[in-house]
Design a protein around this motif. Sequence first.
Motif, mmCIF file in Angstrom:
data_model
loop_
_atom_site.group_PDB
_atom_site.id
_atom_site.type_symbol
_atom_site.label_atom_id
_atom_site.label_comp_id
_atom_site.label_asym_id
_atom_site.label_seq_id
_atom_site.Cartn_x
_atom_site.Cartn_y
_atom_site.Cartn_z
ATOM 1 N N ALA A 149 21.802 95.843 -41.405
ATOM 2 C CA ALA A 149 20.447 95.773 -41.946
ATOM 3 C C ALA A 149 19.453 96.430 -40.996
ATOM 4 C CB ALA A 149 20.055 94.315 -42.201
ATOM 5 N N LEU A 150 19.625 96.178 -39.696
ATOM 6 C CA LEU A 150 18.731 96.795 -38.715
ATOM 7 C C LEU A 150 18.938 98.310 -38.662
ATOM 8 C CD1 LEU A 150 16.519 96.282 -36.664
ATOM 9 C CD2 LEU A 150 18.298 95.874 -34.950
ATOM 10 N N GLU A 151 20.188 98.752 -38.757
ATOM 11 C CA GLU A 151 20.455 100.197 -38.814
ATOM 12 C C GLU A 151 19.711 100.829 -39.982
ATOM 13 O OE1 GLU A 151 24.934 100.965 -37.096
ATOM 14 O OE2 GLU A 151 24.767 100.239 -39.154
ATOM 15 N N LYS A 152 19.802 100.189 -41.128
ATOM 16 C CA LYS A 152 19.148 100.720 -42.326
ATOM 17 C C LYS A 152 17.630 100.743 -42.157
ATOM 18 C CE LYS A 152 19.099 100.209 -47.333
ATOM 19 N NZ LYS A 152 19.619 99.482 -48.481
ATOM 20 N N LYS A 153 17.085 99.672 -41.610
ATOM 21 C CA LYS A 153 15.630 99.576 -41.421
ATOM 22 C C LYS A 153 15.118 100.628 -40.435
ATOM 23 C CE LYS A 153 11.988 96.347 -40.187
ATOM 24 N NZ LYS A 153 11.645 94.971 -39.846
ATOM 25 N N LEU A 154 15.865 100.844 -39.345
ATOM 26 C CA LEU A 154 15.424 101.761 -38.287
ATOM 27 C C LEU A 154 15.942 103.188 -38.461
ATOM 28 C CD1 LEU A 154 15.952 99.410 -35.210
ATOM 29 C CD2 LEU A 154 13.841 99.796 -36.512
ATOM 30 N N CYS A 155 16.829 103.388 -39.441
ATOM 31 C CA CYS A 155 17.444 104.717 -39.669
ATOM 32 C C CYS A 155 18.161 105.205 -38.405
ATOM 33 C CB CYS A 155 16.415 105.725 -40.129
ATOM 34 S SG CYS A 155 15.681 105.315 -41.719
ATOM 35 N N VAL A 156 18.963 104.316 -37.817
ATOM 36 C CA VAL A 156 19.745 104.660 -36.633
ATOM 37 C C VAL A 156 21.164 104.127 -36.799
ATOM 38 C CG1 VAL A 156 17.762 104.626 -35.057
ATOM 39 C CG2 VAL A 156 19.121 102.558 -35.368
ATOM 40 N N ARG A 157 22.052 104.543 -35.927
ATOM 41 C CA ARG A 157 23.403 103.991 -35.817
ATOM 42 C C ARG A 157 23.455 103.162 -34.556
ATOM 43 N NH1 ARG A 157 25.217 103.194 -40.116
ATOM 44 N NH2 ARG A 157 25.540 105.002 -41.345
#
Length: 73
Positions: free
Chosen positions: A56-64
């Motif tokens: 979820a955090l990856e999706k929110k921040l657009c990072v891996r």
Amino acid sequence: MENLPEFERKYADYLSEEDLKKIEALEKESGKTLLAYYTPPKPAEIDPETLKKIQALEKKLCVRLVAYDYHKG
């Protein structure tokens, strides 16, 4: 790649300046960012709930995000 922040080198103290220049030259030539590990980190064992939070955090921040338990040199 020139718009990227400077890499934090405090964990790369076992590489010489010459070694870093070789890595940077290959990054420039290939157009890819390279990660150098002296000893590969131990992959983290993540429970399903934590994995969902990471995703979820990856999706929110657009990072891996990469998780590992420890890094021993």
